[in-house]
Design an enzyme around this catalytic site. Structure first.
Site, PDB file in Angstrom:
ATOM      1  N   ARG A  37       0.871  -1.150   0.003  1.00  0.00           N
ATOM      2  CA  ARG A  37       0.137  -0.031   0.154  1.00  0.00           C
ATOM      3  C   ARG A  37       0.602   1.310  -0.043  1.00  0.00           C
ATOM      4  O   ARG A  37       0.304   2.278  -0.018  1.00  0.00           O
ATOM      5  CB  ARG A  37      -1.031  -0.093   1.144  1.00  0.00           C
ATOM      6  CG  ARG A  37      -1.803  -1.191   1.182  1.00  0.00           C
ATOM      7  CD  ARG A  37      -3.247  -1.171   1.720  1.00  0.00           C
ATOM      8  NE  ARG A  37      -4.003  -2.195   1.316  1.00  0.00           N
ATOM      9  CZ  ARG A  37      -4.740  -2.471   0.156  1.00  0.00           C
ATOM     10  NH1 ARG A  37      -4.634  -1.528  -0.639  1.00  0.00           N
ATOM     11  NH2 ARG A  37      -5.314  -3.655   0.255  1.00  0.00           N
ATOM     12  N   HIS A  67       8.784  -5.603  -7.143  1.00  0.00           N
ATOM     13  CA  HIS A  67       7.472  -4.937  -7.557  1.00  0.00           C
ATOM     14  C   HIS A  67       7.181  -3.703  -6.545  1.00  0.00           C
ATOM     15  O   HIS A  67       7.428  -3.685  -5.415  1.00  0.00           O
ATOM     16  CB  HIS A  67       6.521  -6.089  -7.303  1.00  0.00           C
ATOM     17  CG  HIS A  67       5.336  -5.339  -8.432  1.00  0.00           C
ATOM     18  ND1 HIS A  67       4.645  -4.178  -8.241  1.00  0.00           N
ATOM     19  CD2 HIS A  67       4.506  -6.029  -9.290  1.00  0.00           C
ATOM     20  CE1 HIS A  67       3.579  -4.146  -9.104  1.00  0.00           C
ATOM     21  NE2 HIS A  67       3.639  -5.442  -9.667  1.00  0.00           N
ATOM     22  N   TYR A  70       1.584  -1.337  -5.613  1.00  0.00           N
ATOM     23  CA  TYR A  70       0.576  -1.040  -6.621  1.00  0.00           C
ATOM     24  C   TYR A  70      -0.343   0.012  -6.530  1.00  0.00           C
ATOM     25  O   TYR A  70      -0.972   0.507  -7.530  1.00  0.00           O
ATOM     26  CB  TYR A  70      -0.278  -2.318  -6.975  1.00  0.00           C
ATOM     27  CG  TYR A  70      -0.891  -3.100  -5.701  1.00  0.00           C
ATOM     28  CD1 TYR A  70      -2.031  -2.287  -5.217  1.00  0.00           C
ATOM     29  CD2 TYR A  70      -0.326  -3.908  -5.086  1.00  0.00           C
ATOM     30  CE1 TYR A  70      -2.645  -2.692  -4.182  1.00  0.00           C
ATOM     31  CE2 TYR A  70      -0.962  -4.538  -4.059  1.00  0.00           C
ATOM     32  CZ  TYR A  70      -2.046  -4.068  -3.393  1.00  0.00           C
ATOM     33  OH  TYR A  70      -2.820  -4.329  -2.471  1.00  0.00           O
ATOM     34  N   HIS A 107       3.776  -0.149 -12.109  1.00  0.00           N
ATOM     35  CA  HIS A 107       2.710   0.235 -13.207  1.00  0.00           C
ATOM     36  C   HIS A 107       2.755   1.455 -13.554  1.00  0.00           C
ATOM     37  O   HIS A 107       2.852   2.532 -12.641  1.00  0.00           O
ATOM     38  CB  HIS A 107       1.339  -0.077 -12.216  1.00  0.00           C
ATOM     39  CG  HIS A 107       1.151  -1.495 -11.793  1.00  0.00           C
ATOM     40  ND1 HIS A 107       0.031  -1.894 -11.233  1.00  0.00           N
ATOM     41  CD2 HIS A 107       1.941  -2.529 -11.816  1.00  0.00           C
ATOM     42  CE1 HIS A 107       0.138  -3.214 -10.756  1.00  0.00           C
ATOM     43  NE2 HIS A 107       1.266  -3.649 -11.425  1.00  0.00           N
ATOM     44  N   GLU A 142       5.233  -2.235 -16.370  1.00  0.00           N
ATOM     45  CA  GLU A 142       4.209  -3.250 -16.904  1.00  0.00           C
ATOM     46  C   GLU A 142       3.277  -3.120 -17.868  1.00  0.00           C
ATOM     47  O   GLU A 142       2.774  -2.103 -17.829  1.00  0.00           O
ATOM     48  CB  GLU A 142       3.574  -4.064 -15.309  1.00  0.00           C
ATOM     49  CG  GLU A 142       2.884  -5.116 -15.488  1.00  0.00           C
ATOM     50  CD  GLU A 142       2.586  -5.612 -14.013  1.00  0.00           C
ATOM     51  OE1 GLU A 142       3.223  -5.338 -13.109  1.00  0.00           O
ATOM     52  OE2 GLU A 142       1.674  -6.484 -14.222  1.00  0.00           O
ATOM     53  N   ASP A 176       2.512  -8.918 -18.546  1.00  0.00           N
ATOM     54  CA  ASP A 176       1.593  -9.580 -17.636  1.00  0.00           C
ATOM     55  C   ASP A 176       0.478 -10.023 -18.732  1.00  0.00           C
ATOM     56  O   ASP A 176      -0.045  -9.477 -19.304  1.00  0.00           O
ATOM     57  CB  ASP A 176       0.817  -8.453 -16.874  1.00  0.00           C
ATOM     58  CG  ASP A 176      -0.131  -9.073 -15.543  1.00  0.00           C
ATOM     59  OD1 ASP A 176      -0.896 -10.092 -16.276  1.00  0.00           O
ATOM     60  OD2 ASP A 176       0.354  -9.048 -14.361  1.00  0.00           O
ATOM     61  N   HIS A 179      -3.058  -9.080 -18.213  1.00  0.00           N
ATOM     62  CA  HIS A 179      -3.484  -7.575 -18.668  1.00  0.00           C
ATOM     63  C   HIS A 179      -3.258  -7.354 -20.121  1.00  0.00           C
ATOM     64  O   HIS A 179      -4.101  -6.734 -20.691  1.00  0.00           O
ATOM     65  CB  HIS A 179      -2.312  -6.728 -18.022  1.00  0.00           C
ATOM     66  CG  HIS A 179      -2.228  -6.712 -16.351  1.00  0.00           C
ATOM     67  ND1 HIS A 179      -1.226  -5.831 -15.872  1.00  0.00           N
ATOM     68  CD2 HIS A 179      -2.984  -7.240 -15.648  1.00  0.00           C
ATOM     69  CE1 HIS A 179      -1.502  -6.178 -14.684  1.00  0.00           C
ATOM     70  NE2 HIS A 179      -2.368  -6.756 -14.397  1.00  0.00           N
ATOM     71  N   HIS A 211       4.818 -11.816 -16.262  1.00  0.00           N
ATOM     72  CA  HIS A 211       3.584 -12.228 -14.977  1.00  0.00           C
ATOM     73  C   HIS A 211       2.618 -13.118 -15.799  1.00  0.00           C
ATOM     74  O   HIS A 211       2.047 -12.636 -16.679  1.00  0.00           O
ATOM     75  CB  HIS A 211       2.885 -11.070 -14.593  1.00  0.00           C
ATOM     76  CG  HIS A 211       3.781  -9.952 -13.722  1.00  0.00           C
ATOM     77  ND1 HIS A 211       3.679  -8.690 -13.457  1.00  0.00           N
ATOM     78  CD2 HIS A 211       4.878 -10.356 -12.905  1.00  0.00           C
ATOM     79  CE1 HIS A 211       4.368  -8.244 -12.487  1.00  0.00           C
ATOM     80  NE2 HIS A 211       5.074  -9.211 -12.277  1.00  0.00           N
ATOM     81  N   ASP A 224      -8.973  -6.164 -15.049  1.00  0.00           N
ATOM     82  CA  ASP A 224      -7.675  -6.776 -14.377  1.00  0.00           C
ATOM     83  C   ASP A 224      -8.227  -7.695 -13.237  1.00  0.00           C
ATOM     84  O   ASP A 224      -8.156  -7.103 -12.064  1.00  0.00           O
ATOM     85  CB  ASP A 224      -6.830  -5.380 -14.053  1.00  0.00           C
ATOM     86  CG  ASP A 224      -5.443  -6.055 -13.397  1.00  0.00           C
ATOM     87  OD1 ASP A 224      -5.303  -7.128 -13.223  1.00  0.00           O
ATOM     88  OD2 ASP A 224      -4.735  -5.204 -12.912  1.00  0.00           O
ATOM     89  N   HIS A 226      -7.004 -11.336 -12.136  1.00  0.00           N
ATOM     90  CA  HIS A 226      -6.204 -12.434 -12.284  1.00  0.00           C
ATOM     91  C   HIS A 226      -6.952 -13.868 -11.945  1.00  0.00           C
ATOM     92  O   HIS A 226      -7.938 -13.745 -10.873  1.00  0.00           O
ATOM     93  CB  HIS A 226      -4.970 -12.598 -11.749  1.00  0.00           C
ATOM     94  CG  HIS A 226      -4.397 -11.283 -12.008  1.00  0.00           C
ATOM     95  ND1 HIS A 226      -2.854 -11.356 -11.286  1.00  0.00           N
ATOM     96  CD2 HIS A 226      -4.519 -10.222 -12.775  1.00  0.00           C
ATOM     97  CE1 HIS A 226      -2.383 -10.049 -11.664  1.00  0.00           C
ATOM     98  NE2 HIS A 226      -3.401  -9.367 -12.467  1.00  0.00           N
ATOM     99  N   GLU A 256       1.066 -14.452 -10.561  1.00  0.00           N
ATOM    100  CA  GLU A 256       0.020 -13.432  -9.544  1.00  0.00           C
ATOM    101  C   GLU A 256      -1.196 -14.106  -9.422  1.00  0.00           C
ATOM    102  O   GLU A 256      -1.972 -13.344  -9.601  1.00  0.00           O
ATOM    103  CB  GLU A 256       0.368 -12.143 -10.007  1.00  0.00           C
ATOM    104  CG  GLU A 256       1.730 -11.633 -10.096  1.00  0.00           C
ATOM    105  CD  GLU A 256       1.703 -10.345 -10.903  1.00  0.00           C
ATOM    106  OE1 GLU A 256       1.114  -9.904 -11.877  1.00  0.00           O
ATOM    107  OE2 GLU A 256       2.290  -9.260 -10.247  1.00  0.00           O
TER     108      GLU A 256
HETATM  109 ZN    ZN Z   1      -2.940  -7.305 -12.633  1.00  0.00          ZN
HETATM  110 FE    FE Z   2       1.073  -8.077 -12.982  1.00  0.00          FE
HETATM  111 FE    FE Z   3       1.764  -5.531 -11.231  1.00  0.00          FE
END
Ligand code: ZN
Ligand code: FE
Ligand code: FE
Length: 277
Positions: A37, A67, A70, A107, A142, A176, A179, A211, A224, A226, A256
C-alpha cells in the site's frame, strides 16, 4: 528449463523468502520492496540482502523481480501523490541496487481524467528524474489492462514512455499475460501475432519478465482480474502456447494468481513446468 516462481513476502527476511521459493520448486520470484500500500519501508538489512544474493547465485536462480507498491500513481494530478510515488521509487531503486536485484517493476499509472498523453508525459518525466547515476537497476514498465484510466494498456503507450526516457537503456518491459489479454491482445490463441506486434512496436529485446496469470474476464474487456492458471479465459491450452513460445520460454515467469496457501503455488508451479515441451 522453464524459470518460474510466484509472488512472495519478505516479512520473515530476504534469505528466508528465497529458501521458501526453493521449497515451492521455484527458481525465480517477485516481492514488494515495502508494504504494497506504499507505506514507509523497513530499513534494509544489508547482511540479509547479501545472504539472499549468495543463495540465489548458489542455487541457480533466474533474476528475481522487485515490484513497486501497486497503489503508487506516477502520473497523478495531485502533486503530493506524484511526489510520494517519486520518493518511493527513488528509495526502491537504491534498495534494489543494495540487494543486487536487477529489475524493478512498476505500473505506469492512471491519468484520472488528465488524458493519456499527459499521463505518459508525467510518468516519463518521473523516470527521467529518478534514473540517475546513483543506481543501476533496470526499471520495468508493466503492460496494463487499460482498466479505467490506466496508461500502458497498449504497446504504443508503453513505447511512448520508453521513447521519452533519456537513459532508455535502463528501461525494460514486464508483460502480464492477464493484462495484455484483457487489453485486447489475444495472447491465448495467437501468441505469435501478439509477440510479433510487441516486437514491431516495442522490440522484444526490451522484454525482461513475464507475469503469468490467467484472466477472469474475456479478451478486450479491460478488466484486471487474475485467475489461477487454467481457470480463466486464457485456459490451459493458451498457457501452454505462452510458456513454450520461443520468444518467451527462456524468460523468468512469475505467478500472481489468487491462492491462499503457498502449497497451492507449489502445485501451480508443478502444473506449469509440466506444460513445457
Ligand atoms: Zn493485474
Ligand atoms: Fe502483474
Ligand atoms: Fe503488477
Amino acid at each position: 528449463m522453464l524459470h518460474i516462481g510466484c509472488h512472495l513476502s519478505p516479512s520473515d527476511g530476504l534469505l528466508k523468502m528465497a529458501k521458501t521459493a526453493s521449497l515451492l520448486g521455484a527458481d525465480t520470484f517477485q516481492f514488494f520492496s515495502r508494504n504494497p500500500r506504499g507505506s514507509k519501508a523497513k530499513p534494509l538489512d544489508e547482511a540479509d540482502a547479501a545472504a539472499m544474493h549468495a543463495y540465489l547465485g548458489d542455487n541457480g536462480f533466474a533474476p528475481v523481480l522487485v515490484h513497486a507498491p501497486y497503489t503508487l500513481n506516477p502520473c497523478a494530478e495531485k502533486p503530493e501523490t506524484a511526489q510520494f510515488a517519486e520518493l518511493c521509487m527513488r528509495d526502491d531503486l537504491v534498495r534494489c541496487t543494495a540487494m543486487k536485484t536487477p529489475f524493478y517493476n512498476f505500473h505506469p499509472g492512471s491519468h484520472v481524467g488528465q488524458g493519456i498523453g499527459v499521463g505518459i508525459e508525467k510518468t516519463t518525466a518521473l523516470l527521467n528524474r529518478i534514473l540517475d547515476d546513483s543506481t543501476d537497476t533496470i526499471v520495468l514498465i508493466e503492460t496494463m489492462a487499460g482498466q479505467g484510466s490506466e496508461i500502458g494498456g497498449t504497446f504504443e503507450q508503453v513505447k511512448a514512455i520508453i521513447d521519452g526516457v533519456e537513459r532508455s537503456a535502463r528501461v525494460g518491459v514486464c508483460l502480464d499475460t492477464c493484462h495484455v489479454f484483457a487489453a485486447g491482445y489475444n495472447i491465448a490463441n495467437d501468441p505469435d501475432g501478439v509477440l510479433t506486434q510487441f516486437d514491431r512496436v516495442i522490440g522484444l529485446d526490451r522484454l525482461k519478465f513475464i507475469h503469468l496469470n490467467d484472466s477472469k474476464f474475456e479478451c478486450g474487456e479491460h478488466k484486471d482480474r487474475h485467475a489461477a492458471i487454467g481457470e480463466g479465459f486464457i485456459g490451459l491450452e493458451g498457457m501452454g502456447r505462452i510458456v513454450n513460445h520461443p520468444a518467451l520460454k527462456d524468460l523468468p515467469f512469475c505467478l500472481e494468481t489468487p491462492h491462499e496457501k503457498l502449497d497451492e503455488y507449489a502445485d501451480e508451479i508443478r502444473l506449469v513446468r509440466g506444460m513445457t515441451e
